[in-house]
Write a protein that holds these residues in place. Structure first.
Motif, PDB file in Angstrom:
ATOM      1  N   GLN A   5      71.822  38.145  58.137  1.00 48.10           N
ATOM      2  CA  GLN A   5      70.703  38.952  57.667  1.00 48.10           C
ATOM      3  C   GLN A   5      69.616  38.063  57.059  1.00 48.10           C
ATOM      4  OE1 GLN A   5      72.768  41.625  55.046  1.00 48.10           O
ATOM      5  NE2 GLN A   5      72.901  43.228  56.599  1.00 48.10           N
ATOM      6  N   GLN A   6      70.019  37.078  56.269  1.00 44.07           N
ATOM      7  CA  GLN A   6      69.057  36.168  55.647  1.00 44.07           C
ATOM      8  C   GLN A   6      68.310  35.375  56.714  1.00 44.07           C
ATOM      9  OE1 GLN A   6      67.325  36.067  53.246  1.00 44.07           O
ATOM     10  NE2 GLN A   6      68.001  34.656  51.697  1.00 44.07           N
ATOM     11  N   TRP A   7      69.025  34.938  57.744  1.00 43.92           N
ATOM     12  CA  TRP A   7      68.419  34.169  58.824  1.00 43.92           C
ATOM     13  C   TRP A   7      67.382  35.008  59.563  1.00 43.92           C
ATOM     14  CZ3 TRP A   7      68.764  34.620  64.215  1.00 43.92           C
ATOM     15  CH2 TRP A   7      68.263  33.528  64.920  1.00 43.92           C
ATOM     16  N   SER A  13      59.884  36.452  58.730  1.00 43.21           N
ATOM     17  CA  SER A  13      58.906  35.971  57.754  1.00 43.21           C
ATOM     18  C   SER A  13      57.978  34.919  58.369  1.00 43.21           C
ATOM     19  CB  SER A  13      59.625  35.380  56.544  1.00 43.21           C
ATOM     20  OG  SER A  13      58.714  34.837  55.637  1.00 43.21           O
ATOM     21  N   ILE A  14      58.522  34.013  59.152  1.00 45.18           N
ATOM     22  CA  ILE A  14      57.702  33.001  59.820  1.00 45.18           C
ATOM     23  C   ILE A  14      56.760  33.670  60.819  1.00 45.18           C
ATOM     24  CG2 ILE A  14      57.762  31.051  61.436  1.00 45.18           C
ATOM     25  CD1 ILE A  14      60.331  30.151  59.989  1.00 45.18           C
ATOM     26  N   GLU A  15      57.272  34.638  61.573  1.00 46.39           N
ATOM     27  CA  GLU A  15      56.427  35.363  62.531  1.00 46.39           C
ATOM     28  C   GLU A  15      55.261  36.037  61.810  1.00 46.39           C
ATOM     29  OE1 GLU A  15      58.993  38.144  64.483  1.00 46.39           O
ATOM     30  OE2 GLU A  15      60.041  36.599  65.611  1.00 46.39           O
ATOM     31  N   GLY A  24      47.587  34.723  65.443  1.00 46.31           N
ATOM     32  CA  GLY A  24      48.409  34.491  66.631  1.00 46.31           C
ATOM     33  C   GLY A  24      49.795  35.080  66.466  1.00 46.31           C
ATOM     34  N   ARG A  25      50.528  35.041  67.551  1.00 47.34           N
ATOM     35  CA  ARG A  25      51.892  35.558  67.535  1.00 47.34           C
ATOM     36  C   ARG A  25      52.839  34.491  68.050  1.00 47.34           C
ATOM     37  NH1 ARG A  25      52.581  41.600  67.905  1.00 47.34           N
ATOM     38  NH2 ARG A  25      54.659  40.827  68.278  1.00 47.34           N
ATOM     39  N   ILE A  26      54.065  34.557  67.587  1.00 47.12           N
ATOM     40  CA  ILE A  26      55.120  33.666  68.066  1.00 47.12           C
ATOM     41  C   ILE A  26      56.378  34.510  68.224  1.00 47.12           C
ATOM     42  CG2 ILE A  26      55.747  32.955  65.719  1.00 47.12           C
ATOM     43  CD1 ILE A  26      56.403  30.167  66.890  1.00 47.12           C
ATOM     44  N   SER A  27      57.091  34.289  69.290  1.00 50.19           N
ATOM     45  CA  SER A  27      58.306  35.068  69.533  1.00 50.19           C
ATOM     46  C   SER A  27      59.467  34.518  68.710  1.00 50.19           C
ATOM     47  CB  SER A  27      58.671  35.023  71.016  1.00 50.19           C
ATOM     48  OG  SER A  27      59.077  33.717  71.372  1.00 50.19           O
ATOM     49  N   SER A  28      60.468  35.341  68.539  1.00 48.90           N
ATOM     50  CA  SER A  28      61.656  34.918  67.793  1.00 48.90           C
ATOM     51  C   SER A  28      62.314  33.714  68.448  1.00 48.90           C
ATOM     52  CB  SER A  28      62.668  36.061  67.697  1.00 48.90           C
ATOM     53  OG  SER A  28      62.137  37.117  66.944  1.00 48.90           O
ATOM     54  N   SER A  29      62.330  33.695  69.772  1.00 43.23           N
ATOM     55  CA  SER A  29      62.962  32.566  70.462  1.00 43.23           C
ATOM     56  C   SER A  29      62.181  31.274  70.220  1.00 43.23           C
ATOM     57  CB  SER A  29      63.107  32.838  71.951  1.00 43.23           C
ATOM     58  OG  SER A  29      61.852  33.050  72.543  1.00 43.23           O
ATOM     59  N   ASN A  30      60.854  31.374  70.119  1.00 42.60           N
ATOM     60  CA  ASN A  30      60.059  30.182  69.814  1.00 42.60           C
ATOM     61  C   ASN A  30      60.237  29.748  68.365  1.00 42.60           C
ATOM     62  OD1 ASN A  30      59.081  29.933  72.401  1.00 42.60           O
ATOM     63  ND2 ASN A  30      57.182  31.009  71.971  1.00 42.60           N
ATOM     64  N   VAL A  39      57.512  23.169  61.203  1.00 45.97           N
ATOM     65  CA  VAL A  39      57.362  24.173  60.151  1.00 45.97           C
ATOM     66  C   VAL A  39      56.594  23.571  58.972  1.00 45.97           C
ATOM     67  CG1 VAL A  39      58.591  25.630  58.485  1.00 45.97           C
ATOM     68  CG2 VAL A  39      59.416  25.460  60.843  1.00 45.97           C
ATOM     69  N   ASP A  40      56.932  22.350  58.591  1.00 43.82           N
ATOM     70  CA  ASP A  40      56.234  21.684  57.489  1.00 43.82           C
ATOM     71  C   ASP A  40      54.747  21.537  57.786  1.00 43.82           C
ATOM     72  OD1 ASP A  40      58.554  21.486  56.029  1.00 43.82           O
ATOM     73  OD2 ASP A  40      58.923  19.386  56.566  1.00 43.82           O
ATOM     74  N   SER A  41      54.401  21.177  59.021  1.00 47.36           N
ATOM     75  CA  SER A  41      52.996  20.998  59.356  1.00 47.36           C
ATOM     76  C   SER A  41      52.255  22.337  59.346  1.00 47.36           C
ATOM     77  CB  SER A  41      52.826  20.307  60.707  1.00 47.36           C
ATOM     78  OG  SER A  41      53.244  21.145  61.758  1.00 47.36           O
ATOM     79  N   MET A  42      52.929  23.411  59.729  1.00 48.31           N
ATOM     80  CA  MET A  42      52.310  24.727  59.667  1.00 48.31           C
ATOM     81  C   MET A  42      52.059  25.124  58.218  1.00 48.31           C
ATOM     82  SD  MET A  42      54.023  27.126  62.570  1.00 48.31           S
ATOM     83  CE  MET A  42      55.702  26.630  62.352  1.00 48.31           C
TER      84      MET A  42
END
Length: 50
Positions: A5-7, A13-15, A24-30, A39-42
């Protein structure tokens, strides 16, 4: 079960964060394929835009 559940919450949350900050959008698989460095650079880009 709590770990899964946390994952899921973190993936969503990232999406949502990317959608709010970039429009923009990003899929769960991406999201699953992102490296720590990506992630750090984002996060740096989001912090700089504030």
């Amino acid at each position: 079960m709590q770990l899964i559940q946390q994952w899921i919450i973190q993936v969503v949350s990232i999406e949502n964060c990317l959608a709010q900050q970039t429009g923009g959008r990003i899929s769960s698989s991406n999201v699953k394929q992102l490296t720590n460095a990506q992630v750090d650079s984002m996060l740096l880009g989001i912090a700089e835009s504030k």
